[in-house]
Design a protein around this motif. Structure first.
Motif, PDB file in Angstrom:
ATOM      1  N   ARG A 150       5.735 -16.490  -3.894  1.00 43.78           N
ATOM      2  CA  ARG A 150       5.194 -17.153  -5.085  1.00 43.78           C
ATOM      3  C   ARG A 150       4.002 -18.052  -4.730  1.00 43.78           C
ATOM      4  O   ARG A 150       2.990 -18.057  -5.430  1.00 43.78           O
ATOM      5  N   LYS A 151       4.114 -18.767  -3.628  1.00 47.46           N
ATOM      6  CA  LYS A 151       3.024 -19.642  -3.206  1.00 47.46           C
ATOM      7  C   LYS A 151       1.782 -18.825  -2.836  1.00 47.46           C
ATOM      8  O   LYS A 151       0.649 -19.257  -3.101  1.00 47.46           O
ATOM      9  N   CYS A 152       2.004 -17.649  -2.250  1.00 47.87           N
ATOM     10  CA  CYS A 152       0.870 -16.782  -1.928  1.00 47.87           C
ATOM     11  C   CYS A 152       0.199 -16.257  -3.190  1.00 47.87           C
ATOM     12  O   CYS A 152      -1.037 -16.154  -3.272  1.00 47.87           O
ATOM     13  N   LEU A 153       0.995 -15.916  -4.205  1.00 54.31           N
ATOM     14  CA  LEU A 153       0.426 -15.461  -5.475  1.00 54.31           C
ATOM     15  C   LEU A 153      -0.430 -16.558  -6.102  1.00 54.31           C
ATOM     16  O   LEU A 153      -1.468 -16.271  -6.725  1.00 54.31           O
ATOM     17  N   ASP A 154      -0.016 -17.810  -5.957  1.00 55.82           N
ATOM     18  CA  ASP A 154      -0.828 -18.926  -6.457  1.00 55.82           C
ATOM     19  C   ASP A 154      -2.197 -18.949  -5.775  1.00 55.82           C
ATOM     20  O   ASP A 154      -3.226 -19.233  -6.401  1.00 55.82           O
ATOM     21  N   VAL A 155      -2.211 -18.654  -4.476  1.00 52.90           N
ATOM     22  CA  VAL A 155      -3.473 -18.618  -3.731  1.00 52.90           C
ATOM     23  C   VAL A 155      -4.360 -17.485  -4.246  1.00 52.90           C
ATOM     24  O   VAL A 155      -5.563 -17.673  -4.470  1.00 52.90           O
ATOM     25  N   PHE A 156      -3.772 -16.304  -4.432  1.00 49.66           N
ATOM     26  CA  PHE A 156      -4.548 -15.177  -4.953  1.00 49.66           C
ATOM     27  C   PHE A 156      -5.143 -15.513  -6.324  1.00 49.66           C
ATOM     28  O   PHE A 156      -6.294 -15.170  -6.613  1.00 49.66           O
ATOM     29  N   LEU A 157      -4.375 -16.174  -7.161  1.00 55.14           N
ATOM     30  CA  LEU A 157      -4.872 -16.533  -8.496  1.00 55.14           C
ATOM     31  C   LEU A 157      -5.990 -17.567  -8.396  1.00 55.14           C
ATOM     32  O   LEU A 157      -7.019 -17.449  -9.073  1.00 55.14           O
ATOM     33  N   LYS A 158      -5.796 -18.570  -7.566  1.00 55.79           N
ATOM     34  CA  LYS A 158      -6.796 -19.636  -7.419  1.00 55.79           C
ATOM     35  C   LYS A 158      -8.149 -19.079  -7.026  1.00 55.79           C
ATOM     36  O   LYS A 158      -9.190 -19.514  -7.530  1.00 55.79           O
ATOM     37  N   TYR A 159      -8.141 -18.077  -6.145  1.00 58.52           N
ATOM     38  CA  TYR A 159      -9.395 -17.531  -5.632  1.00 58.52           C
ATOM     39  C   TYR A 159      -9.765 -16.197  -6.282  1.00 58.52           C
ATOM     40  O   TYR A 159     -10.672 -15.515  -5.805  1.00 58.52           O
ATOM     41  N   ARG A 160      -9.052 -15.860  -7.355  1.00 60.81           N
ATOM     42  CA  ARG A 160      -9.343 -14.623  -8.114  1.00 60.81           C
ATOM     43  C   ARG A 160      -9.468 -13.414  -7.184  1.00 60.81           C
ATOM     44  O   ARG A 160     -10.454 -12.686  -7.201  1.00 60.81           O
ATOM     45  N   HIS A 161      -8.439 -13.248  -6.360  1.00 56.42           N
ATOM     46  CA  HIS A 161      -8.439 -12.192  -5.351  1.00 56.42           C
ATOM     47  C   HIS A 161      -7.407 -11.131  -5.698  1.00 56.42           C
ATOM     48  O   HIS A 161      -6.272 -11.455  -6.043  1.00 56.42           O
ATOM     49  N   ASN A 342      -9.718  -5.426  -9.507  1.00 57.24           N
ATOM     50  CA  ASN A 342     -11.022  -6.065  -9.594  1.00 57.24           C
ATOM     51  C   ASN A 342     -11.348  -6.843  -8.311  1.00 57.24           C
ATOM     52  O   ASN A 342     -10.659  -7.800  -7.967  1.00 57.24           O
ATOM     53  N   THR A 343     -12.388  -6.450  -7.628  1.00 51.31           N
ATOM     54  CA  THR A 343     -12.823  -7.151  -6.415  1.00 51.31           C
ATOM     55  C   THR A 343     -14.094  -7.973  -6.636  1.00 51.31           C
ATOM     56  O   THR A 343     -14.619  -8.558  -5.693  1.00 51.31           O
ATOM     57  N   LEU A 344     -14.560  -8.042  -7.865  1.00 51.76           N
ATOM     58  CA  LEU A 344     -15.864  -8.640  -8.134  1.00 51.76           C
ATOM     59  C   LEU A 344     -15.824 -10.143  -8.387  1.00 51.76           C
ATOM     60  O   LEU A 344     -16.846 -10.824  -8.273  1.00 51.76           O
ATOM     61  N   LEU A 345     -14.664 -10.692  -8.734  1.00 52.19           N
ATOM     62  CA  LEU A 345     -14.592 -12.107  -9.089  1.00 52.19           C
ATOM     63  C   LEU A 345     -14.506 -13.035  -7.891  1.00 52.19           C
ATOM     64  O   LEU A 345     -14.944 -14.189  -7.958  1.00 52.19           O
ATOM     65  N   HIS A 346     -13.926 -12.569  -6.813  1.00 53.44           N
ATOM     66  CA  HIS A 346     -13.547 -13.456  -5.720  1.00 53.44           C
ATOM     67  C   HIS A 346     -14.719 -14.238  -5.140  1.00 53.44           C
ATOM     68  O   HIS A 346     -14.588 -15.440  -4.850  1.00 53.44           O
ATOM     69  N   GLU A 347     -15.859 -13.600  -4.968  1.00 53.03           N
ATOM     70  CA  GLU A 347     -16.990 -14.266  -4.326  1.00 53.03           C
ATOM     71  C   GLU A 347     -17.381 -15.540  -5.060  1.00 53.03           C
ATOM     72  O   GLU A 347     -17.814 -16.526  -4.450  1.00 53.03           O
ATOM     73  N   GLN A 348     -17.196 -15.533  -6.391  1.00 55.52           N
ATOM     74  CA  GLN A 348     -17.557 -16.712  -7.183  1.00 55.52           C
ATOM     75  C   GLN A 348     -16.541 -17.844  -7.049  1.00 55.52           C
ATOM     76  O   GLN A 348     -16.837 -18.982  -7.420  1.00 55.52           O
ATOM     77  N   TYR A 349     -15.368 -17.514  -6.535  1.00 54.87           N
ATOM     78  CA  TYR A 349     -14.284 -18.505  -6.479  1.00 54.87           C
ATOM     79  C   TYR A 349     -13.917 -18.896  -5.052  1.00 54.87           C
ATOM     80  O   TYR A 349     -12.867 -19.489  -4.834  1.00 54.87           O
ATOM     81  N   GLY A 352     -12.676 -22.242  -4.536  1.00 56.32           N
ATOM     82  CA  GLY A 352     -11.524 -22.632  -5.330  1.00 56.32           C
ATOM     83  C   GLY A 352     -11.818 -22.877  -6.788  1.00 56.32           C
ATOM     84  O   GLY A 352     -10.916 -23.172  -7.570  1.00 56.32           O
ATOM     85  N   GLN A 353     -13.068 -22.800  -7.167  1.00 57.93           N
ATOM     86  CA  GLN A 353     -13.403 -22.950  -8.575  1.00 57.93           C
ATOM     87  C   GLN A 353     -14.657 -22.137  -8.883  1.00 57.93           C
ATOM     88  O   GLN A 353     -15.419 -21.793  -7.999  1.00 57.93           O
ATOM     89  N   MET A 354     -14.841 -21.831 -10.157  1.00 58.31           N
ATOM     90  CA  MET A 354     -15.945 -21.003 -10.580  1.00 58.31           C
ATOM     91  C   MET A 354     -17.277 -21.671 -10.274  1.00 58.31           C
ATOM     92  O   MET A 354     -17.474 -22.859 -10.569  1.00 58.31           O
ATOM     93  N   ARG A 355     -18.152 -20.953  -9.591  1.00 58.94           N
ATOM     94  CA  ARG A 355     -19.482 -21.494  -9.303  1.00 58.94           C
ATOM     95  C   ARG A 355     -20.333 -21.428 -10.572  1.00 58.94           C
ATOM     96  O   ARG A 355     -20.457 -20.398 -11.207  1.00 58.94           O
ATOM     97  N   LEU A 356     -20.954 -22.549 -10.882  1.00 56.33           N
ATOM     98  CA  LEU A 356     -21.759 -22.601 -12.104  1.00 56.33           C
ATOM     99  C   LEU A 356     -23.214 -22.260 -11.832  1.00 56.33           C
ATOM    100  O   LEU A 356     -23.940 -21.856 -12.744  1.00 56.33           O
TER     101      LEU A 356
END
Length: 357
Positions: A150-161, A342-349, A352-356
């Protein structure tokens, strides 16, 4: 307990010798009889959780047969006790047996979430689907206690991986909240293993796994929540569950699976000895027939290490299994497709947060 009695609640019925160790341990019948007369336990059947401290957690998978590029394993060893499990051999690298030790000595990687975060934050890392777990079940009973998955899934979500899950435990539904969020960004795919529709067969093959009905319900609940599910009808074991392939495919399709995969059983390394010992105790009336049919699928031996054929098998029995799979896909999975993550979101995160900007 004598060496010929069946040990309930476990898959393997003994510890095989570790090929990497110089010395071997033998459990003699006279010692077992002494323990019985003295009213003593010769060994504990309880599960032990042993912390280990790896430096890395993400593994590159080089095998072309596995169907994944990267995997990670929060636990080594698996209490589910599936008798055919190919991962049993890896326990020997830790100094244990591939037999009962694999089920009773579970190695726990408590630092897995931190190691994962460091890996996917690295400037040179490019997003690829990482699979939980390529070796042992990330939702085995230990997960209730440690919650590492569960803690690992939180990491994947945080970094959109993107992350894949392989399990045969209904405990995955505990994390439905995180899975829903991951799926909003097409970052999750779940593989649920279903090997038989018979509880009797399931209890023998996989003694500490979720019931078949719970697994089918898990597929249904995940599918109702729009989370893509692939069913793993694996391994197909001639003489035990191969005749169930079509009804198995129909059952998982009826519960919402988008696709299914299968392998033909192979008994590599110590698993050949473990499986042979088990089937002669669990199914003595058909043991030789099953072993001969497995050999027919691998050129006269129970194992084939050749890439491309080792998980598919060869010969008439293997051909019949794959023909049934072809029919099942045409009949029950027409117009269904498991999505690419989807592998396209991770680079922006990566921070740990969306790059503006």
């Amino acid at each position: 307990m004598s060496s010929n009695e069946f040990l309930k609640g476990r898959g393997a019925q003994k510890n095989t010798d570790n090929r990497f160790l110089q010395h071997v341990f033998e459990m003699r019948d006279d010692f077992l009889e002494f323990c019985r007369l003295e009213g003593e336990e010769y060994e504990s059947n309880k599960t032990q959780y042993i912390p280990i401290f790896p430096k890395t957690i993400v593994n590159k998978v080089n095998s072309p047969d596995v169907g994944m590029g990267y995997s990670m394993n929060p636990y080594q060893g698996c209490e589910h006790g599936c008798i055919y499990c190919y991962a049993r051999n890896t326990h020997e690298y830790w100094g244990y047996s591939a037999g009962l030790d694999f089920e009773r000595r579970i190695l726990v990687k408590k630092a897995a979430p931190q190691l994962l975060e460091a890996k996917i934050k690295h400037k040179n890392w490019k997003a690829h689907t990482i699979v939980l777990s390529g070796n042992t079940d990330c939702y085995q009973p230990a997960e209730r206690k440690f919650e590492i998955t569960r803690k690992c899934l939180d990491v994947f979500l945080k970094y959109r991986h993107p992350v894949g899950i392989i399990t045969k435990n209904a405990l995955v539904l505990r994390d439905l909240d995180i899975l829903r969020e991951l799926n909003e960004h097409q970052l999750i795919g779940v593989n649920v293993s279903v090997t038989s529709l018979s509880e009797k067969t399931r209890r023998k093959l996989e003694p500490r796994t979720a019931s078949i009905q719970k697994r089918l319900k898990t597929i249904q609940v995940l599918s109702e929540n729009k989370i893509p599910v692939n069913a793993m009808l694996a391994p197909m074991i001639p003489g035990i569950n191969s005749h169930e392939l079509l009804p198995l495919a129909k059952a998982v399709a009826d519960h919402g699976a988008l696709s299914f995969g299968l392998t033909v059983v192979r008994l590599n390394g110590a698993i050949g000895q473990i499986f042979s010992d088990w089937i002669k105790k669990a199914m003595p009336d058909r043991a030789e027939k099953v072993l001969h049919q497995i050999q027919d699928c691998h050129g006269g031996t129970v194992n084939d290490s050749r890439f491309g054929t080792r998980t598919k098998g060869e010969g008439k029995i293997a051909e019949q299994i794959h023909e049934m799979a072809y029919i099942a896909k045409k009949r029950y999975f027409k117009d269904r497709n498991f999505p690419v993550l989807n592998t396209l979101l991770h680079e922006q995160y990566k921070d740990g947060q969306m790059r503006l900007f």
